[in-house]
Design a protein around this motif. Structure first.
Motif, PDB file in Angstrom:
ATOM      1  N   ILE A 184       0.836  -1.201   0.000  1.00  0.00           N
ATOM      2  CA  ILE A 184       0.000   0.000   0.000  1.00  0.00           C
ATOM      3  C   ILE A 184       0.872   1.252   0.000  1.00  0.00           C
ATOM      4  CG2 ILE A 184      -1.663   1.345   1.344  1.00  0.00           C
ATOM      5  CD1 ILE A 184      -2.880  -1.045  -0.108  1.00  0.00           C
ATOM      6  N   LEU A 185       1.898   1.289   0.838  1.00  0.00           N
ATOM      7  CA  LEU A 185       2.799   2.445   0.869  1.00  0.00           C
ATOM      8  C   LEU A 185       3.495   2.633  -0.470  1.00  0.00           C
ATOM      9  CD1 LEU A 185       4.434   2.081   4.409  1.00  0.00           C
ATOM     10  CD2 LEU A 185       2.662   3.703   3.695  1.00  0.00           C
ATOM     11  N   TYR A 186       3.885   1.521  -1.092  1.00  0.00           N
ATOM     12  CA  TYR A 186       4.542   1.600  -2.404  1.00  0.00           C
ATOM     13  C   TYR A 186       3.595   2.202  -3.447  1.00  0.00           C
ATOM     14  CZ  TYR A 186       7.003   0.219  -6.629  1.00  0.00           C
ATOM     15  OH  TYR A 186       7.635   0.235  -7.838  1.00  0.00           O
ATOM     16  N   GLN A 187       2.358   1.745  -3.445  1.00  0.00           N
ATOM     17  CA  GLN A 187       1.377   2.273  -4.400  1.00  0.00           C
ATOM     18  C   GLN A 187       1.111   3.749  -4.168  1.00  0.00           C
ATOM     19  OE1 GLN A 187      -1.679  -0.589  -3.497  1.00  0.00           O
ATOM     20  NE2 GLN A 187      -1.270  -1.794  -5.333  1.00  0.00           N
ATOM     21  N   GLN A 188       1.280   4.207  -2.932  1.00  0.00           N
ATOM     22  CA  GLN A 188       1.089   5.618  -2.608  1.00  0.00           C
ATOM     23  C   GLN A 188       2.318   6.459  -2.909  1.00  0.00           C
ATOM     24  OE1 GLN A 188       0.000   5.324   1.534  1.00  0.00           O
ATOM     25  NE2 GLN A 188      -2.178   4.946   1.087  1.00  0.00           N
ATOM     26  N   GLY A 189       3.399   5.820  -3.354  1.00  0.00           N
ATOM     27  CA  GLY A 189       4.611   6.546  -3.699  1.00  0.00           C
ATOM     28  C   GLY A 189       5.499   6.885  -2.520  1.00  0.00           C
ATOM     29  N   VAL A 190       5.289   6.229  -1.376  1.00  0.00           N
ATOM     30  CA  VAL A 190       6.097   6.507  -0.188  1.00  0.00           C
ATOM     31  C   VAL A 190       7.457   5.831  -0.336  1.00  0.00           C
ATOM     32  CG1 VAL A 190       6.280   6.189   2.305  1.00  0.00           C
ATOM     33  CG2 VAL A 190       4.052   6.708   1.257  1.00  0.00           C
ATOM     34  N   ARG A 191       8.515   6.599  -0.131  1.00  0.00           N
ATOM     35  CA  ARG A 191       9.878   6.065  -0.179  1.00  0.00           C
ATOM     36  C   ARG A 191      10.447   5.974   1.230  1.00  0.00           C
ATOM     37  NH1 ARG A 191      12.619   5.649  -4.970  1.00  0.00           N
ATOM     38  NH2 ARG A 191      11.537   6.425  -6.837  1.00  0.00           N
ATOM     39  N   VAL A 192      11.336   5.012   1.404  1.00  0.00           N
ATOM     40  CA  VAL A 192      11.929   4.774   2.712  1.00  0.00           C
ATOM     41  C   VAL A 192      13.038   5.791   2.963  1.00  0.00           C
ATOM     42  CG1 VAL A 192      13.138   3.119   4.165  1.00  0.00           C
ATOM     43  CG2 VAL A 192      11.413   2.326   2.545  1.00  0.00           C
ATOM     44  N   LYS A 193      13.006   6.374   4.157  1.00  0.00           N
ATOM     45  CA  LYS A 193      14.093   7.231   4.620  1.00  0.00           C
ATOM     46  C   LYS A 193      14.901   6.457   5.664  1.00  0.00           C
ATOM     47  CE  LYS A 193      11.257  11.354   3.956  1.00  0.00           C
ATOM     48  NZ  LYS A 193      10.605  12.520   4.618  1.00  0.00           N
ATOM     49  N   PRO A 194      16.193   6.723   5.764  1.00  0.00           N
ATOM     50  CA  PRO A 194      17.017   5.942   6.714  1.00  0.00           C
ATOM     51  C   PRO A 194      16.458   5.923   8.127  1.00  0.00           C
ATOM     52  CG  PRO A 194      18.419   7.252   5.281  1.00  0.00           C
ATOM     53  CD  PRO A 194      17.013   7.666   4.979  1.00  0.00           C
TER      54      PRO A 194
END
Length: 277
Positions: free
Chosen positions: A203-213
């Motif tokens: 779901i986060l990927y589909q929303q365009g959320v990228r991982v921050k350190p």
């Protein structure tokens, strides 16, 4: 797929019908271990309807032996299956129960009271969650309200996982809990959380959320603190500490899986089931 039938002038166990007609619906897939106790715990309903996803064990036969009506429908997701069950029944009110849950006489009496005398079109029911055999009242597992009691024709479900009820009318909250034999052991708990973390990462990927350190440290800590302190997980002692720690760990797992989805997308490999670049 066939709707339940029978004499609507009699309830489950040939009890006289009084007030609106109430059907308890149990969604099942390979629930032979639970199904008969679940059906029997709902004897205060006018009928019990098992909506099965083509179980490969003895679920259907055992449900029928316990007195339930049975229909089968292929499972796509939880919202779709609940909506399909709503289409299959003819009744005034539906009370959804999972096979690992149990009704109580006190809950049955309260449900009978509200459907006969209150105006709400849907009701949320609290749950007593037993995790590893222990009643768990902190860390977010109580009151754990679930939208399960609804006036037929006034509600539907949306969202494939952790489905959400949409109601045409007012809603209320019941006082008496369902009994939920949630995670029997740690292996079952971890298997479920692995599945949930994959779904949430997608779901986060589909929303365009990228991982921050900082996500790898801050999000697990926030989840642990929320569970253990804000939601009173400490009140369950070592059990609450363990569960809060597990949930913090699976926040870390979720962000690790989210990072993997971005790496796969950038490499040109398939992103999510049914998707390409």
């Amino acid at each position: 797929m066939h709707p339940p039938g029978g004499d609507r002038s009699k309830g489950q166990g040939n009890q006289p019908l009084t007030g609106p007609h109430l059907t308890a619906v149990i969604l099942t897939l390979n629930e032979a271990h639970h199904i008969q106790e679940c059906v029997r715990s709902l004897a205060w309903a006018d009928e019990v309807f098992v909506f099965d996803s083509f179980s490969r064990d003895e679920t259907v036969a055992l449900a029928q032996e316990a007195g339930a009506q049975v229909a089968q429908s292929r499972f796509e997701n939880y919202a779709q299956q609940r909506n399909a069950a709503l289409t299959a029944v003819e009744t005034d009110w539906v009370f959804f129960v999972d096979a690992d849950e149990r009704g109580t006489p006190e809950l049955g009496a309260e449900i009978r009271q509200v459907i006969a005398h209150e105006a709400e079109a849907g009701w949320y029911v609290p749950r007593h969650n037993y995790i590893f055999g222990k009643l768990t009242l902190g860390a977010g597992w109580f009151p754990d309200y679930q939208f399960r009691l609804l006036r037929h024709g006034y509600a539907r479900y949306e969202r494939p996982v952790h489905e959400m009820g949409i109601v045409d009318g007012a809603t209320g909250y019941l006082q008496n809990p369902l009994i939920h034999y949630n995670y029997l052991d740690r292996a079952q708990f971890h298997a479920k959380q692995e599945g949930y973390s994959s779904y949430d990462a997608a779901i986060l990927y589909q929303q365009g959320v990228r991982v921050k350190p900082q996500n790898y440290a801050l999000q697990p800590w926030r989840q642990f603190w929320w569970r253990y302190v804000t939601l009173n997980g400490y009140q369950d002692g070592l059990h609450g500490l363990r569960l809060s720690s597990y949930m913090g760990y699976y926040e870390w797992v979720k962000y690790r899986k989210l990072a993997a989805l971005w790496r796969e997308g950038q490499s040109g490999r398939p992103l999510l089931p049914g998707q390409g670049r």
